[in-house]
Enzyme design. Sequence first.
Site, PDB file in Angstrom:
ATOM      1  N   GLN A 173       0.940  13.969  33.067  1.00  0.00           N
ATOM      2  CA  GLN A 173       1.979  12.486  33.032  1.00  0.00           C
ATOM      3  C   GLN A 173       1.207  11.676  33.582  1.00  0.00           C
ATOM      4  O   GLN A 173       1.094  10.511  33.402  1.00  0.00           O
ATOM      5  CB  GLN A 173       3.688  12.518  32.965  1.00  0.00           C
ATOM      6  CG  GLN A 173       4.076  11.255  32.818  1.00  0.00           C
ATOM      7  CD  GLN A 173       4.350  10.899  31.990  1.00  0.00           C
ATOM      8  OE1 GLN A 173       4.960  11.480  30.873  1.00  0.00           O
ATOM      9  NE2 GLN A 173       3.994   9.424  31.416  1.00  0.00           N
ATOM     10  N   ASP A 214      11.846   7.098  38.128  1.00  0.00           N
ATOM     11  CA  ASP A 214      11.783   8.396  37.717  1.00  0.00           C
ATOM     12  C   ASP A 214      13.438   9.122  37.730  1.00  0.00           C
ATOM     13  O   ASP A 214      13.319   8.297  38.538  1.00  0.00           O
ATOM     14  CB  ASP A 214      11.488  10.123  37.528  1.00  0.00           C
ATOM     15  CG  ASP A 214      10.782  11.249  36.738  1.00  0.00           C
ATOM     16  OD1 ASP A 214      12.133  10.735  35.253  1.00  0.00           O
ATOM     17  OD2 ASP A 214      10.688  12.119  36.908  1.00  0.00           O
ATOM     18  N   CYS A 251       8.424   7.795  33.583  1.00  0.00           N
ATOM     19  CA  CYS A 251       7.181   8.287  32.629  1.00  0.00           C
ATOM     20  C   CYS A 251       7.927   8.971  31.048  1.00  0.00           C
ATOM     21  O   CYS A 251       8.107   9.093  30.243  1.00  0.00           O
ATOM     22  CB  CYS A 251       7.821  10.181  33.430  1.00  0.00           C
ATOM     23  SG  CYS A 251       8.862  11.130  33.913  1.00  0.00           S
TER      24      CYS A 251
HETATM   25  N1  NVA Z   1      11.174  14.569  36.188  1.00  0.00           N
HETATM   26  C1  NVA Z   1      12.165  15.218  35.372  1.00  0.00           C
HETATM   27  C2  NVA Z   1      10.935  14.568  33.970  1.00  0.00           C
HETATM   28  C3  NVA Z   1      10.683  14.879  33.112  1.00  0.00           C
HETATM   29  C4  NVA Z   1       9.936  14.312  31.718  1.00  0.00           C
HETATM   30  C5  NVA Z   1      12.708  16.234  35.162  1.00  0.00           C
HETATM   31  O1  NVA Z   1      11.639  16.972  35.636  1.00  0.00           O
HETATM   32  O2  NVA Z   1      13.379  16.295  34.151  1.00  0.00           O
HETATM   33  N1   CP Z   2       7.459  12.497  30.045  1.00  0.00           N
HETATM   34  C1   CP Z   2       7.634  13.423  29.380  1.00  0.00           C
HETATM   35  O1   CP Z   2       7.290  14.738  29.796  1.00  0.00           O
HETATM   36  O2   CP Z   2       8.244  13.080  28.582  1.00  0.00           O
HETATM   37  P1   CP Z   2       9.039  14.801  28.002  1.00  0.00           P
HETATM   38  O3   CP Z   2      10.398  15.185  28.835  1.00  0.00           O
HETATM   39  O4   CP Z   2      10.105  14.199  26.904  1.00  0.00           O
HETATM   40  O5   CP Z   2       8.140  15.769  26.964  1.00  0.00           O
END
Ligand code: NVA
Ligand code: CP
Length: 304
Positions: A134, A219, A259
């Site tokens: 990402q 995020d 992201c």
């Molecule tokens: N920090 C988030 C990113 C998701 C793409 C997670 O780990 O759930």
């Molecule tokens: N940003 C990202 O990794 O999204 P997903 O969790 O949908 O893969």
Amino acid sequence: MAIKHFLQFSDFTLDEFEYVIERAHVIKRKFKNYEPYHPLEDRTLVMVFEKNSTRTRLSFEAGMHQLGGAAIYLNTRDSQLGRGEPVEDAAQVISRMCDIIMIRTFGQEIIDRFAAHSRVPVINGLTNEHHPCQVLADIFTYTEHRGAIAGKTVAWVGDANNMLYSWLQAAQVFGFHVNVSTPKGYDIDPALVAPSFGGYTVFDDPSDACAGAHLVTTDVWTSMGFEEENAARLKAFNGWIVDMEKMRRAQPDALFMHCLPAHRGEEVAADVIDGPQSVVWDEAENRLHVQKALLEYLVLGRVA
Ligand code: NVA
Ligand code: CP
């Protein structure tokens, strides 16, 4: 020769990133011009998901297909991984049947153990500690919009999570600065930052972290795997929203990144994520292009 993996951002040198980013531009142009490009014909990517995903699955699966190869999706629910098969055994078996592997899992030590027993390159598709694909897409996106990121300031507002640790590693490689503001009790874990790295500043006030930034990013407050902390986090993170007031502290032409998936009204205000400074859809699309370049590099080495 040692197998090249991409398990965290610091696994690649600046020279390797510059090569991969250049290839991503070439591969993106071909895609936009409907020009077939199949360097990975007859090659197979196996994708192992222990957590949910939309973008990561889609971009790796579509990307592998567009490069002329095939992608196979495995998840914990219906593979033997969910019934306790050791990760070392899974790595031995899976890597005998494919050319490259992408994993999304929990602790970084799981992917490290997996890679140590794999015969083929392994890519981190997100762990609790890192999300390097990402951040690679985000740097590519910044460069497309504003040119080189070296010497710029990135503001991080929110949780000290996988995205932040990948941003900090990227700052060390690319030479930019990170202003970080996390709520008390959710601070940076120093064990996850190289002791030699001084390219970040911690702010108590999230608004101060945004002052003068060229890019403001955030995020979710609760990452996957931490769901039981959600109620406590909702309270602790109150105020760590990227809203227009904070964006006004940044450079007038600052970009906003996330992201995704996002929670409007929690970590970001709707008028920021849906506003003119936001490049979140480009970030999402660029996962496809940079990961195609990454797959090409890890399977074939340098081709140009
Ligand atoms: N920090 C988030 C990113 C998701 C793409 C997670 O780990 O759930
Ligand atoms: N940003 C990202 O990794 O999204 P997903 O969790 O949908 O893969």
